[in-house]
Design an enzyme around this catalytic site. Structure first.
Site, PDB file in Angstrom:
ATOM      1  N   ASP A 175       0.824  -1.214   0.000  1.00 40.78           N
ATOM      2  CA  ASP A 175       0.000   0.000   0.000  1.00 40.78           C
ATOM      3  C   ASP A 175       0.856   1.262   0.000  1.00 40.78           C
ATOM      4  OD1 ASP A 175      -2.270   1.536   0.083  1.00 40.78           O
ATOM      5  OD2 ASP A 175      -2.564   1.326   2.239  1.00 40.78           O
ATOM      6  N   GLY A 176       0.351   2.282  -0.649  1.00 39.45           N
ATOM      7  CA  GLY A 176       0.988   3.598  -0.565  1.00 39.45           C
ATOM      8  C   GLY A 176       1.589   4.088  -1.876  1.00 39.45           C
ATOM      9  N   ASN A 185     -10.726  -2.982  -6.292  1.00 44.22           N
ATOM     10  CA  ASN A 185      -9.956  -1.997  -7.072  1.00 44.22           C
ATOM     11  C   ASN A 185     -10.572  -1.697  -8.443  1.00 44.22           C
ATOM     12  OD1 ASN A 185      -6.686  -3.075  -5.818  1.00 44.22           O
ATOM     13  ND2 ASN A 185      -7.991  -1.399  -5.123  1.00 44.22           N
ATOM     14  N   ARG A 196      -5.506  -1.728   8.510  1.00 43.19           N
ATOM     15  CA  ARG A 196      -6.687  -2.563   8.264  1.00 43.19           C
ATOM     16  C   ARG A 196      -6.305  -3.677   7.308  1.00 43.19           C
ATOM     17  NH1 ARG A 196      -7.920   2.557   6.243  1.00 43.19           N
ATOM     18  NH2 ARG A 196      -7.381   2.682   4.031  1.00 43.19           N
ATOM     19  N   ARG A 210      -0.138   8.731 -10.538  1.00 42.72           N
ATOM     20  CA  ARG A 210      -0.249   7.515  -9.720  1.00 42.72           C
ATOM     21  C   ARG A 210       0.361   6.312 -10.435  1.00 42.72           C
ATOM     22  NH1 ARG A 210      -3.791   7.495  -5.507  1.00 42.72           N
ATOM     23  NH2 ARG A 210      -4.294   5.308  -5.813  1.00 42.72           N
TER      24      ARG A 210
HETATM   25  C1  FPP Z   1      -2.396   0.226  -3.224  1.00 42.83           C
HETATM   26  O1  FPP Z   1      -1.782   1.479  -3.134  1.00 42.83           O
HETATM   27  C2  FPP Z   1      -1.697  -0.529  -4.230  1.00 42.83           C
HETATM   28  C3  FPP Z   1      -2.285  -1.091  -5.311  1.00 42.83           C
HETATM   29  C4  FPP Z   1      -3.727  -1.041  -5.565  1.00 42.83           C
HETATM   30  C5  FPP Z   1      -1.470  -1.797  -6.306  1.00 42.83           C
HETATM   31  C6  FPP Z   1      -0.332  -2.574  -5.741  1.00 42.83           C
HETATM   32  C7  FPP Z   1       0.502  -3.116  -6.819  1.00 42.83           C
HETATM   33  C8  FPP Z   1       1.847  -3.102  -6.836  1.00 42.83           C
HETATM   34  C9  FPP Z   1       2.645  -2.563  -5.739  1.00 42.83           C
HETATM   35  C10 FPP Z   1       2.626  -3.694  -7.916  1.00 42.83           C
HETATM   36  C11 FPP Z   1       2.158  -5.070  -8.065  1.00 42.83           C
HETATM   37  C12 FPP Z   1       2.892  -5.864  -8.959  1.00 42.83           C
HETATM   38  C13 FPP Z   1       2.333  -6.944  -9.542  1.00 42.83           C
HETATM   39  C14 FPP Z   1       3.210  -7.863 -10.251  1.00 42.83           C
HETATM   40  C15 FPP Z   1       0.904  -7.227  -9.479  1.00 42.83           C
HETATM   41  P1  FPP Z   1      -2.625   2.766  -3.506  1.00 42.83           P
HETATM   42  O2  FPP Z   1      -2.473   3.014  -4.961  1.00 42.83           O
HETATM   43  O3  FPP Z   1      -4.035   2.598  -3.044  1.00 42.83           O
HETATM   44  O4  FPP Z   1      -1.872   3.849  -2.695  1.00 42.83           O
HETATM   45  P2  FPP Z   1      -2.502   5.059  -1.908  1.00 42.83           P
HETATM   46  O5  FPP Z   1      -3.312   4.467  -0.785  1.00 42.83           O
HETATM   47  O6  FPP Z   1      -1.312   5.806  -1.434  1.00 42.83           O
HETATM   48  O7  FPP Z   1      -3.329   5.836  -2.882  1.00 42.83           O
END
Ligand code: FPP
Length: 258
Positions: free
Chosen positions: A29-30, A77, A203, A42
């Site tokens: 996350d993040g 998502n 969470r 993003r």
């Molecule tokens: C949540 O952070 C992250 C995601 C929804 C995507 C996570 C995916 C990766 C880290 C790369 C994955 C790689 C593969 C191979 C699948 P957010 O975007 O919600 O962050 P925020 O809470 O800061 O907005």
């Protein structure tokens, strides 16, 4: 049940006499906040997240981890803007194109857990290919939860069990926790020992709901794209301070209670 008494699971080999390998699960996350802090779109946060995944996968086997399960895309998502969903859908391709040969060579078994429905046929082919190429590997297990939701997975497992009953292959009274676990996408992996969530959020977000029954939780104040070996080590150090009782009491307390 002590860690040493854990039931055997297919998947990772350990040396005789060494401590059992850990299963670490991570909510990556993040990415969005990381990008925002830098004035970037993003999408670049998500791409930097793939690099953090690479660092974490290469650090994990050296730290006594045998299973790593990461949350890459949740069933929730899909509600993000279409352009971001498209970017997230492109991440497995980005990762496998650069890393699958190395994962295959280094003994990593890759499994992608989650619903296939909704994924493009190209992505399904890519995932099937990554799994087939690494299926024989046993040194380390990487489970990528993609189009995964804990509630969706439990629902799908219940439906599959009901279908077995309807087909006459199972009876309702056959069902117990172990049998049900075999219908989940995580079948074959031990339950996670520790679930890590960076980014400061605290969470579970529908991750491994069934499997988390006795997991320890570690929350870390780092955004996922900055994550690496030192953060993983810190998470394991925190985990090592926990007293896991699995609902029982420790032997000393039994004696003290007389
Ligand atoms: C949540 O952070 C992250 C995601 C929804 C995507 C996570 C995916 C990766 C880290 C790369 C994955 C790689 C593969 C191979 C699948 P957010 O975007 O919600 O962050 P925020 O809470 O800061 O907005």
């Amino acid at each position: 049940m002590s860690a040493a008494e854990k039931p055997p699971f297919e998947g990772a080999s350990t040396l005789e006499g060494s401590p059992p390998l850990l299963h670490v699960a991570i909510v990556m996350d993040g990415n969005g906040r990381w990008a925002k802090q830098r004035g970037l779109p993003r999408s670049l946060g998500h791409r930097a997240g793939v690099e953090a995944l690479k660092r974490t996968v290469s650090a994990a086997p050296k730290l006594g981890i045998g299973w790593l399960t990461v949350f890459g895309f949740s069933t929730e998502n899909w509600s993000r803007p279409a352009a971001e969903v498209a970017e997230l859908m492109a991440l497995p391709k980005r990762y496998f194109e650069s890393d699958i040969a190395r994962l295959e060579r280094e003994g990593v078994r890759v499994r992608v857990i989650g619903r296939r429905a909704g994924l493009s046929s190209e992505l399904v082919r890519l995932v099937d290919d990554a799994q087939a190429r690494t299926d024989h590997n046993r040194l380390f297990n990487l489970n990528i939860a993609f189009n995964y939701g804990g509630q969706a997975d439990i629902t799908d497992a219940a439906r599959r069990f009901a279908e077995e009953v309807a087909a006459g292959r199972r009876a309702p009274q056959d069902l117990d926790e172990a049998l049900f676990g075999g219908f989940l996408a995580t079948a074959g992996s031990p339950p996670p020992d520790v679930i890590v969530r960076p980014s400061g959020e605290q969470r579970l977000s529908n991750f491994l709901l069934w499997e988390a029954a006795y997991a320890e939780f570690v929350f870390q104040d780092v955004l996922w794209p900055d994550y690496g070996e030192d953060h993983l080590k810190a998470a394991l150090a925190e985990f090592a301070t926990r007293d896991r009782r699995y609902g029982a009491v420790v032997a000393d307390d039994v004696l003290a209670a007389g």
